[in-house]
Scaffold this motif. Structure first.
Motif, PDB file in Angstrom:
ATOM      1  N   ASP A  20       0.833  -1.219   0.000  1.00 26.99           N
ATOM      2  CA  ASP A  20       0.000   0.000   0.000  1.00 26.99           C
ATOM      3  C   ASP A  20       0.862   1.262   0.000  1.00 26.99           C
ATOM      4  N   LYS A  21       1.940   1.230   0.815  1.00 24.42           N
ATOM      5  CA  LYS A  21       2.847   2.388   0.872  1.00 24.42           C
ATOM      6  C   LYS A  21       3.477   2.629  -0.500  1.00 24.42           C
ATOM      7  N   ARG A  23       2.307   1.735  -3.452  1.00 21.88           N
ATOM      8  CA  ARG A  23       1.307   2.221  -4.417  1.00 21.88           C
ATOM      9  C   ARG A  23       1.040   3.715  -4.208  1.00 21.88           C
ATOM     10  N   GLU A  24       0.967   4.090  -2.927  1.00 21.03           N
ATOM     11  CA  GLU A  24       0.733   5.508  -2.614  1.00 21.03           C
ATOM     12  C   GLU A  24       1.860   6.385  -3.151  1.00 21.03           C
ATOM     13  N   ALA A  25       3.068   5.823  -3.160  1.00 27.22           N
ATOM     14  CA  ALA A  25       4.229   6.590  -3.635  1.00 27.22           C
ATOM     15  C   ALA A  25       4.370   6.521  -5.157  1.00 27.22           C
ATOM     16  N   ALA A  28       3.113   1.372  -8.720  1.00 27.67           N
ATOM     17  CA  ALA A  28       1.907   0.547  -8.790  1.00 27.67           C
ATOM     18  C   ALA A  28       2.152  -0.793  -9.460  1.00 27.67           C
ATOM     19  N   ASP A 186      -6.609  12.595 -11.045  1.00 23.76           N
ATOM     20  CA  ASP A 186      -6.512  11.296 -10.351  1.00 23.76           C
ATOM     21  C   ASP A 186      -7.524  10.299 -10.917  1.00 23.76           C
ATOM     22  N   LYS A 237       3.242  13.093 -11.947  1.00 22.83           N
ATOM     23  CA  LYS A 237       1.975  12.371 -12.160  1.00 22.83           C
ATOM     24  C   LYS A 237       1.743  12.103 -13.646  1.00 22.83           C
TER      25      LYS A 237
END
Length: 326
Positions: A20-21, A23-25, A28, A186, A237
Motif C-alpha cells: 500500500d505504501k 502504491r501511494e508513492a 503501482a 486522479d 503524475k
C-alpha cells in the motif's frame, strides 16, 4: 508469467502494508519497482536500503526486464505492430501507413484544429477489420473535456467510403466504443487501470481493445496544477500516467491516441509560438507527435513533428460531416 498479471504482493518481503505504501508513492507495478533506485524505494516503503535492493532484484526477475535481445528478435516483435488508417491517403502516408499499435501517438493544436475529430474518426475506423484498414477491435475512450458525441460517430459511420466493405449500422460501432468521463487528473489515471481490466476481459473475444483514446490528456493536469510551485508534482503524475498508457499499448498491441492542448510561448518572435502542454515528459513518451493547425478554406494541416523512424512532413485534410476527408 506476464507482468500484467503480477501484484506487488507477489514480491518476496512485500506484505499488504508495504504494498500500500509503495502504491501511494506511485510504484503501482512490478516493472516500476524493477526500475526504481534502492534509495527511492527504501524511502517510499519505509524499509532499509538492503531490503529495498532485494525487492528490486526480485522484481527484475519476475518482470523479466533488463536482459538483451538480438536485433532479429526485435525485428520479429516489430512484425506484430499493426497500422490504423485515417483513410486520408496523404495523412496515412505521413504516418507510414497509419497510427501504430504498441505506441502512443499525440495530436496537439489549438481549439478547433480537429483533435477530437481525429479521435472520433479513429474510434470508428478501429472497429473495421484489418483487411479494410482497421484493427478489428474495440475502443476505450477516456473523455476529460466532455467532447465525445455519439451523434458524431453516427455521421462518420454514414460517411465511411471503404471499397468492398458493407458498412454495418452505426449502433454496432457504438456498441464497441467504451466511453468513460474523467473528472479529475486522479480519476483520469484511475480510468487507465479500469481500461486495463476491460482490455483483459475482452482479450479473448471477437473484438479485443485495440484503441485507447485520451481526449484530452492534459486538461485536468493543467487546471489542477497551475503555477510554477506545483510543476514537479504535475510532471511526476503525468510521467506515471504516460508510463501506464505505454504499458497498456504494449500489452494489448493497441494504439494509444492522446490529444493535447497548446500554450503560447511568448519568447518566440519568429515562427509558430504555440507549444504543447506537458513539456518533455509528454514529448518523450509519445512516439509520434502531430501538430494540427487550421488553414485556408476550412482545411487542416497535420505536421509530423516527431517520430522514431519517419521523416518530418505535412498532410492536408478537411473535416466534413462524414468525417476526415482528403
Amino acid at each position: 508469467m506476464s507482468s500484467g498479471s503480477l501484484d506487488l504482493e507477489d514480491l518476496p518481503g512485500v506484505g499488504p502494508t508495504t504494498a500500500d505504501k509503495l502504491r501511494e508513492a506511485g510504484y503501482a507495478t512490478v516493472e516500476s519497482i524493477a526500475t526504481a533506485s534502492p534509495a527511492d524505494l527504501a524511502e517510499a516503503a519505509e524499509i532499509g536500503e538492503s531490503s529495498a535492493k532485494k525487492v528490486i532484484k526480485a522484481a527484475r526477475e519476475l518482470a523479466d526486464i533488463g536482459g538483451f535481445k538480438t536485433g532479429i528478435a526485435v525485428l520479429e516483435d516489430r512484425k506484430e505492430v499493426k497500422k490504423l488508417k485515417t483513410f486520408v491517403p496523404e495523412f496515412d502516408e505521413l504516418l507510414g501507413g497509419g497510427l501504430e499499435t504498441k505506441s502512443i501517438s499525440e495530436v496537439y493544436g489549438e481549439f478547433g484544429s480537429g483533435k477530437s475529430q481525429i479521435a472520433h474518426q479513429m474510434a470508428v475506423n478501429a472497429y473495421l477489420a484489418e483487411e479494410f484498414g482497421g484493427l478489428g477491435g474495440s475502443c476505450v475512450y477516456i473523455d476529460t473535456e466532455n467532447t465525445f458525441r455519439p451523434e458524431r460517430i453516427e455521421q462518420m459511420v454514414r460517411g465511411l467510403e471503404v471499397e468492398g466493405y458493407d458498412v454495418p449500422p452505426f449502433e454496432e460501432f457504438l456498441e464497441h466504443i467504451h466511453v468513460a468521463k474523467g473528472y479529475t487528473s486522479d480519476h483520469q489515471m484511475l480510468l487507465v487501470e479500469s481500461a486495463r481490466d476491460l482490455a483483459n476481459e475482452l482479450k479473448e473475444t471477437e473484438y479485443p481493445v485495440r484503441l485507447i483514446v485520451v481526449d484530452s490528456l492534459t486538461a485536468h493536469f493543467r487546471a489542477e496544477y497551475a503555477g510554477r510551485g506545483t510543476l514537479s508534482v504535475r510532471q511526476q503524475k503525468l510521467n506515471r500516467h504516460m508510463y501506464d498508457l505505454a504499458k497498456l499499448a504494449e500489452e494489448h498491441n493497441a494504439v494509444v491516441l492522446v490529444t493535447n492542448q497548446v500554450q503560447s510561448n511568448p519568447g518566440v518572435f519568429f515562427g509558430d509560438p504555440t507549444k504543447p502542454i506537458g513539456g518533455n515528459i509528454v514529448g518523450h513518451a509519445a512516439k509520434f507527435r502531430l501538430y494540427l493547425r487550421k488553414s485556408k478554406g476550412g482545411r487542416r494541416i497535420a505536421k509530423l513533428v516527431d517520430s522514431p523512424n519517419l521523416p518530418e512532413g505535412e498532410a492536408a485534410f478537411v473535416v466534413e460531416e462524414g468525417g476526415l476527408k482528403p
